[in-house]
Design an enzyme around this catalytic site. Sequence first.
Site, PDB file in Angstrom:
ATOM      1  NE  ARG A 105       8.808  -3.580   5.697  1.00 42.16           N
ATOM      2  CZ  ARG A 105       7.553  -3.125   5.820  1.00 42.16           C
ATOM      3  NH1 ARG A 105       6.943  -2.574   4.795  1.00 42.16           N
ATOM      4  NH2 ARG A 105       6.914  -3.250   6.965  1.00 42.16           N
ATOM      5  NE  ARG A 151       8.247  -1.277   9.889  1.00 45.15           N
ATOM      6  CZ  ARG A 151       7.129  -0.896   9.255  1.00 45.15           C
ATOM      7  NH1 ARG A 151       7.220  -0.221   8.124  1.00 45.15           N
ATOM      8  NH2 ARG A 151       5.937  -1.194   9.729  1.00 45.15           N
ATOM      9  NE  ARG A 193      -3.103  -0.995  10.825  1.00 44.19           N
ATOM     10  CZ  ARG A 193      -2.087  -0.481  10.159  1.00 44.19           C
ATOM     11  NH1 ARG A 193      -2.155   0.733   9.688  1.00 44.19           N
ATOM     12  NH2 ARG A 193      -1.006  -1.199   9.944  1.00 44.19           N
ATOM     13  NE  ARG A 202       3.017  -5.084  11.111  1.00 44.19           N
ATOM     14  CZ  ARG A 202       3.976  -4.884  10.202  1.00 44.19           C
ATOM     15  NH1 ARG A 202       5.085  -5.592  10.246  1.00 44.19           N
ATOM     16  NH2 ARG A 202       3.833  -3.974   9.271  1.00 44.19           N
ATOM     17  CE  LYS A 222      -2.078  -0.758   3.959  1.00 42.57           C
ATOM     18  NZ  LYS A 222      -1.435  -2.021   4.388  1.00 42.57           N
TER      19      LYS A 222
HETATM   20  P1  AMP Z   1       1.916   0.485   9.205  1.00 42.27           P
HETATM   21  O1  AMP Z   1       3.190   1.127   8.786  1.00 42.27           O
HETATM   22  O2  AMP Z   1       0.692   1.072   8.516  1.00 42.27           O
HETATM   23  O3  AMP Z   1       1.960  -1.018   9.146  1.00 42.27           O
HETATM   24  O4  AMP Z   1       1.703   0.866  10.746  1.00 42.27           O
HETATM   25  C1  AMP Z   1       2.655   0.511  11.720  1.00 42.27           C
HETATM   26  C2  AMP Z   1       2.002   0.471  13.090  1.00 42.27           C
HETATM   27  O5  AMP Z   1       1.465   1.761  13.431  1.00 42.27           O
HETATM   28  C3  AMP Z   1       0.815  -0.477  13.228  1.00 42.27           C
HETATM   29  O6  AMP Z   1       1.208  -1.808  13.451  1.00 42.27           O
HETATM   30  C4  AMP Z   1       0.109   0.130  14.429  1.00 42.27           C
HETATM   31  O7  AMP Z   1       0.784  -0.176  15.637  1.00 42.27           O
HETATM   32  C5  AMP Z   1       0.266   1.617  14.177  1.00 42.27           C
HETATM   33  N1  AMP Z   1      -0.842   2.141  13.358  1.00 42.27           N
HETATM   34  C6  AMP Z   1      -0.749   2.635  12.095  1.00 42.27           C
HETATM   35  N2  AMP Z   1      -1.954   3.032  11.652  1.00 42.27           N
HETATM   36  C7  AMP Z   1      -2.834   2.782  12.649  1.00 42.27           C
HETATM   37  C8  AMP Z   1      -4.246   2.937  12.798  1.00 42.27           C
HETATM   38  N3  AMP Z   1      -4.995   3.435  11.803  1.00 42.27           N
HETATM   39  N4  AMP Z   1      -4.808   2.558  13.973  1.00 42.27           N
HETATM   40  C9  AMP Z   1      -4.060   2.066  14.977  1.00 42.27           C
HETATM   41  N5  AMP Z   1      -2.739   1.870  14.901  1.00 42.27           N
HETATM   42  C10 AMP Z   1      -2.111   2.215  13.739  1.00 42.27           C
END
Ligand code: AMP
Length: 209
Positions: free
Chosen positions: A122, A155, A88, A166, A13
């Site tokens: 990654r 990461r 989310r 996740r 994404k």
């Molecule tokens: P991502 O890079 O989008 O995978 O986000 C990394 C982490 O940020 C996620 O695993 C969550 O801990 C937090 N996070 C990102 N977006 C959200 C969201 N919309 N709601 C809650 N936590 C979020």
Amino acid sequence: MNFVFLGPPGAGKGTLAKEVAAAYRIPHISTGDIFRAAVKEGIPLGLKVKSILDSGALVGDDVTIALVQKRLVQPDTRAGFILDGFPRTIPQAEALAGIARIDAAVNFEIADRDVVKRLSGRRVCKACGFNHHAEFSPSKKDGVCDKCGGELFIREDDKADAITHRLEVYRTQTAPLIDFYRGKNLLMDIDARPKAEAILMVFKAKFKQ
Ligand code: AMP
């Protein structure tokens, strides 16, 4: 246009969002990037969310919704925006409906086994944020970014336990948004397996500028 990008972690994404943002000249708003930047800067928000991010759990709805609400009143969002990684949860999607009009929810479809392969390989550059992949796009020199010479790292939330967590969080809390947006006639499914350039062509054909 105002887009929501949906899909499991590792579906690509963020990569496509960067391409679409450049092509359509609209901002790419990634809540994950905003949280990671806060952690890096050591500001109060970062201190609060660091352990949550590391484990792969979700930050609370209230904190996340407030953050997005603040971002979406910035003038650069007037011509449109891409929300990557938000909403989310159903409460986030309901709150968003009261904040902004959404024109399309693009749903990136990919199997769990491909997600695991993508995330576990990654390698992110500490300096410029560029992503390499140990198997699919390895750097020329081990541990060193091809783009800027920065140090590559894994990461915390790309480690095996966090990936499993996740995916579980995605399935239970985020996947219901597919039906949420389908019910509003806003869903567009996209096959997330091809390379970003190929997906971008499909995207552009569907959403004319
Ligand atoms: P991502 O890079 O989008 O995978 O986000 C990394 C982490 O940020 C996620 O695993 C969550 O801990 C937090 N996070 C990102 N977006 C959200 C969201 N919309 N709601 C809650 N936590 C979020």
